[in-house]
Every structure is written in C-alpha cells, then in structure tokens.
Design a protein around this motif. Structure first.
Motif, PDB file in Angstrom:
ATOM      1  N   THR A   1      69.694  91.386  73.498  1.00 41.25           N
ATOM      2  CA  THR A   1      69.429  90.829  74.826  1.00 41.25           C
ATOM      3  C   THR A   1      68.680  91.835  75.693  1.00 41.25           C
ATOM      4  O   THR A   1      67.717  91.487  76.386  1.00 41.25           O
ATOM      5  CB  THR A   1      70.746  90.420  75.513  1.00 41.25           C
ATOM      6  N   ARG A   2      69.113  93.098  75.652  1.00 39.24           N
ATOM      7  CA  ARG A   2      68.438  94.139  76.439  1.00 39.24           C
ATOM      8  C   ARG A   2      67.007  94.356  75.963  1.00 39.24           C
ATOM      9  O   ARG A   2      66.126  94.687  76.760  1.00 39.24           O
ATOM     10  CB  ARG A   2      69.223  95.450  76.353  1.00 39.24           C
ATOM     11  N   ARG A   3      66.753  94.152  74.693  1.00 40.19           N
ATOM     12  CA  ARG A   3      65.400  94.315  74.172  1.00 40.19           C
ATOM     13  C   ARG A   3      64.502  93.145  74.597  1.00 40.19           C
ATOM     14  O   ARG A   3      63.331  93.330  74.946  1.00 40.19           O
ATOM     15  CB  ARG A   3      65.428  94.408  72.644  1.00 40.19           C
ATOM     16  N   VAL A   4      65.050  91.936  74.582  1.00 43.88           N
ATOM     17  CA  VAL A   4      64.245  90.741  74.843  1.00 43.88           C
ATOM     18  C   VAL A   4      63.962  90.552  76.332  1.00 43.88           C
ATOM     19  O   VAL A   4      62.843  90.196  76.725  1.00 43.88           O
ATOM     20  CB  VAL A   4      64.944  89.490  74.271  1.00 43.88           C
ATOM     21  N   GLU A   5      64.951  90.786  77.181  1.00 45.54           N
ATOM     22  CA  GLU A   5      64.822  90.451  78.603  1.00 45.54           C
ATOM     23  C   GLU A   5      63.613  91.083  79.301  1.00 45.54           C
ATOM     24  O   GLU A   5      62.912  90.390  80.043  1.00 45.54           O
ATOM     25  CB  GLU A   5      66.110  90.818  79.340  1.00 45.54           C
ATOM     26  N   PRO A   6      63.319  92.364  79.116  1.00 45.93           N
ATOM     27  CA  PRO A   6      62.189  92.950  79.857  1.00 45.93           C
ATOM     28  C   PRO A   6      60.830  92.375  79.452  1.00 45.93           C
ATOM     29  O   PRO A   6      59.941  92.246  80.285  1.00 45.93           O
ATOM     30  CB  PRO A   6      62.278  94.446  79.514  1.00 45.93           C
ATOM     31  N   SER A   7      60.657  92.045  78.173  1.00 44.27           N
ATOM     32  CA  SER A   7      59.375  91.521  77.676  1.00 44.27           C
ATOM     33  C   SER A   7      59.642  90.386  76.691  1.00 44.27           C
ATOM     34  O   SER A   7      59.450  90.531  75.476  1.00 44.27           O
ATOM     35  CB  SER A   7      58.570  92.633  76.994  1.00 44.27           C
TER      36      SER A   7
END
Length: 208
Positions: free
Chosen positions: A163-169
């Motif tokens: 989730t932390r990887r996907v949310e910004p980009s």
C-alpha cells in the motif's frame, strides 16, 4: 435494449456505486488527495457488477431522454446489451480453500437471464499464497470519481508495504511487486464488499 433492462442495470449500478465509483487510472486525472481502503474480512462477500457491451469495453454511455410522461430518464447506448452480477466469498484462512473464491453469477443479456459458471471478468484470480486482500480507493482533485485497485499479499506486513508503495505513484506502481500484487478494477466495473446484517443472516448490506 428495453427500458426495463436499462432501468434495472442503472438502479443496480447506482446502488453499487454508493460506496465508491470504480475507475482505472489516467495521467490527466490530477493528484490523489484522499486515500482510503477496506480490508476484506472472512464471512463477507464481494458483489461485482460488469456491464456487457458489444464493443468489449465496460464503460456504459448514457443519455437523458424525456419519456411520454414528460419525465427525464437515463437511456443506455446501443452498445449496451446487458450486465452480469458476480459474487465472491471471502473465506477464513484455510490451506484447502482460496481466500477469495468465486461463488455464483447471474447474467442478463438481451433480456435473457443465465447463470454462468465463471465470471465474465475474473477480478480475483489470485495465487493460493494470498491471505489478505485490500480494496484501495484514490479520490482525485480533478474529477468526482475514484480509482479503485485490488491489493493482495500473503501477510499484513507485506500488504501494508505494498500500500505504501502504490499510494504515492499509483499509475506507475499498481502492478505485481515484491510485496504482493496490485491490479486496477477496469473502468465501468463496480466492486462492492458486503456483509450480513445482525438481524438476518440472509440479508446483505454494503460493508463500507
């Protein structure tokens, strides 16, 4: 397509979209400003509404028309031939059953109902190692709609990392990653998690 079938689909889709509209990402949609998600829980079910179009896409085009009583109604384009409702069960963690399992489907095409043995578009065809699934919603500045993605992983820690990887980009990172799998819900398809009510085990309501 008859007005009865059109009205039925529009009513079903409107109810399904009460929680969140489903949309695939586009570069011109603006920066996500509100991120939210729901973790699917054992005992829930997932209701998926998929339009059936001649073009093979899922985005239904509608127009406003005035009926004989002078009231404004929504009418689908000639591309629309029907819709399918798929149900998936969210199972308890078990080595012998997948966490998300297809249960049943009802398709209405050109006024005729059938019960397909497989979903029209299999959204939850996940590896057996997946034990946790999260629906991620991204609200955009430029449009009153949402991107909706399916995140899947084998542990809570990996799901949070994904989730932390996907949310910004999201447009770049929603794909298979070392932590797990991210896939977009196609534009036009509605995904709604549901749970049973306390009063009746036969009644399902939106879980979000």
């Amino acid at each position: 397509m008859t007005l009865k079938i059109q009205a039925g689909f529009i009513a079903i889709l409107a109810a399904a979209l009460t929680g969140c509209a489903a949309r695939t990402p586009h570069e011109n949609m603006g920066t996500p400003i509100n991120r939210s998600y729901v973790d699917l829980e054992p005992g829930w079910r997932i209701r998926v509404v998929t339009p059936i179009l001649k073009s093979g896409t899922f985005k239904v085009q509608t127009e406003q028309v005035r009926n004989s009583a002078g009231m404004i109604e929504l009418k689908t384009s000639d591309d629309f031939t029907g819709f399918e409702i798929d149900y998936y069960a969210v199972n308890a963690l078990n080595r012998h059953r997948p966490f998300i399992e297809f249960s049943s489907a009802v398709a209405t095409r050109n006024g005729k109902r059938t019960k397909p043995s497989q979903p029209l578009f299999p959204l939850f065809d996940l590896p057996a190692t997946v034990h946790y699934v999260r629906l991620l919603f991204l609200t955009r500045v430029s449009q009153n709609e949402h991107d909706q993605a399916i995140l899947a992983a084998s542990s809570v820690a990996e799901l949070d990392a994904l989730t932390r990887r996907v949310e910004p980009s999201p447009a770049e990172n929603c794909k298979p990653q070392p932590e797990g799998i991210c896939s977009w819900v196609p534009d036009g398809i509605s995904v709604q998690p549901e749970k049973r009510t306390h009063a009746s085990r036969e009644t399902w309501v939106p879980a979000t």
